[in-house]
Design a protein around this motif. Structure first.
Motif, PDB file in Angstrom:
ATOM      1  N   ALA A 226      25.354  21.142  32.705  1.00  0.00           N
ATOM      2  CA  ALA A 226      24.463  20.953  34.131  1.00  0.00           C
ATOM      3  C   ALA A 226      25.235  20.488  34.867  1.00  0.00           C
ATOM      4  CB  ALA A 226      23.060  20.040  33.860  1.00  0.00           C
ATOM      5  N   ILE A 227      25.943  19.814  34.787  1.00  0.00           N
ATOM      6  CA  ILE A 227      27.053  19.320  35.786  1.00  0.00           C
ATOM      7  C   ILE A 227      28.368  20.273  36.313  1.00  0.00           C
ATOM      8  CG2 ILE A 227      28.494  17.217  35.859  1.00  0.00           C
ATOM      9  CD1 ILE A 227      27.349  16.008  34.250  1.00  0.00           C
ATOM     10  N   ALA A 228      28.658  20.610  34.964  1.00  0.00           N
ATOM     11  CA  ALA A 228      29.572  21.631  35.599  1.00  0.00           C
ATOM     12  C   ALA A 228      29.050  23.303  36.103  1.00  0.00           C
ATOM     13  CB  ALA A 228      30.173  22.146  34.196  1.00  0.00           C
ATOM     14  N   VAL A 229      28.037  23.956  35.544  1.00  0.00           N
ATOM     15  CA  VAL A 229      27.749  24.904  36.044  1.00  0.00           C
ATOM     16  C   VAL A 229      26.739  24.332  37.846  1.00  0.00           C
ATOM     17  CG1 VAL A 229      26.924  26.004  34.135  1.00  0.00           C
ATOM     18  CG2 VAL A 229      25.402  25.148  34.912  1.00  0.00           C
ATOM     19  N   GLN A 230      25.843  23.637  38.146  1.00  0.00           N
ATOM     20  CA  GLN A 230      25.632  23.148  39.228  1.00  0.00           C
ATOM     21  C   GLN A 230      26.328  23.280  40.258  1.00  0.00           C
ATOM     22  OE1 GLN A 230      23.099  19.854  37.901  1.00  0.00           O
ATOM     23  NE2 GLN A 230      21.105  21.101  37.466  1.00  0.00           N
TER      24      GLN A 230
END
Length: 311
Positions: A226-230
């Protein structure tokens, strides 16, 4: 006591159904009291599969009809390839979970004996309808011929098997989830050949007012993904390049840090602007905006404006 039936909507392609089964298996393992029904939905992008993607007008080609099943109450959740989702959101819907991403990179299926892009002969025919892939291929190999190619994964592979093309470019995640990993001739380094924002990640969408379904879906959420794709999608949202611009973004977690790289290019591969930032993971969204400012200072608007005007 009867078990609750959870209805999951998705596109009708073999890949979309495989991805939904993956999500369904995880849901049932965490919640044995439920059973899953999968609702197959044909989207506008599927209906117009013979047109190159850059000729389709509007946005949400692969998501709008799936989202309608949620809004109409015919489904409780939807499984999307996150890269297909517009950054514009309907407040009646929410992303309840982001499934673990293992394979963000692009891959190539190719004729026998080819193990990297450099081994393709001059004039080789490479199939893809992705403007992002076209621009990067032309930048790396201006001597090859890029041909429009759409259809499901199997259809694309058949273009190589039949001799119509020497290679096709697809998402590695798709090949892996379909059990076709052996068809990969080579994979691209995602820090060099940048993927689409959120490529390889799955988004589980629910109605915003369905608290029970959001609780059920919580077991599917992977915080590092989530951190990366957001962060990747934050770059896309701030840049607002339109659906057809050759834009790639890739974020990776390195220890406690996050590194984000983005590029935008003309369809011919040049001009091209590329920038990179690194910082603490808890500042990922701020870093994404900083990256967009760097791109703007480098002249990215002149590259993406023609694509924005097509929307």
């Amino acid at each position: 006591m009867s078990r609750r039936v959870v209805r999951i909507a998705t596109r009708g392609s073999a890949l979309a159904l495989a991805q939904s089964r993956l999500v369904a298996e995880r849901l049932v393992a965490a919640h044995p009291e439920i059973e899953i029904e999968v609702l197959s939905v044909q989207t506008r992008g599927d209906q117009q599969r013979h047109s190159p993607l850059w000729k389709l007008e509007g946005y949400g080609f692969f998501t709008t009809q799936v989202e309608a099943t949620l809004l109409e109450g015919r489904a409780d959740a939807a499984v999307h390839s996150f890269k297909d989702m517009p950054t514009r959101t309907d407040p009646r819907l929410t992303i309840a979970a982001i499934f673990e991403r293992r394979y963000p990179q692009d891959a190539a299926a190719a004729v026998e004996g080819v193990h990297c892009l450099e081994e393709l002969a001059a004039g080789a025919r490479i199939g893809t309808s992705s403007p992002r892939r076209i621009a990067q291929i032309k930048a790396l190999r201006p001597d090859v011929e890029v041909r429009p190619l759409r259809g499901n994964v199997q259809t694309r592979l058949e273009a190589v098997d039949s001799g119509a093309l020497e290679a096709v470019i697809v998402a590695r995640a798709g090949l892996e989830r379909l059990g076709l990993a052996e068809r990969m001739a080579f994979c691209f380094d995602p820090t060099v050949f940048l993927p689409a924002p959120a490529q390889g990640a799955l988004a589980i969408q629910t109605r915003s007012d369905d608290a029970q379904m959001r609780r059920l879906a919580a077991c599917l959420h992977d915080p590092p993904t989530a951190i990366a794709v957001q962060a990747e999608r934050a770059v896309l949202a701030a840049l607002h390049p339109g659906c057809h611009a050759p834009v790639g973004v890739y974020a990776q977690l390195v220890g406690e840090a996050i590194e984000i790289t983005a590029f935008a290019a003309a369809l011919e591969g040049t001009p091209c602007v590329r920038r990179h930032v690194r910082g603490p993971q808890n500042q990922a969204q701020t870093l994404a905006i900083e990256l967009v400012e760097q791109l703007r200072n480098a002249g990215v608007e002149a590259i993406i404006n023609p694509f924005q005007e097509r929307q």
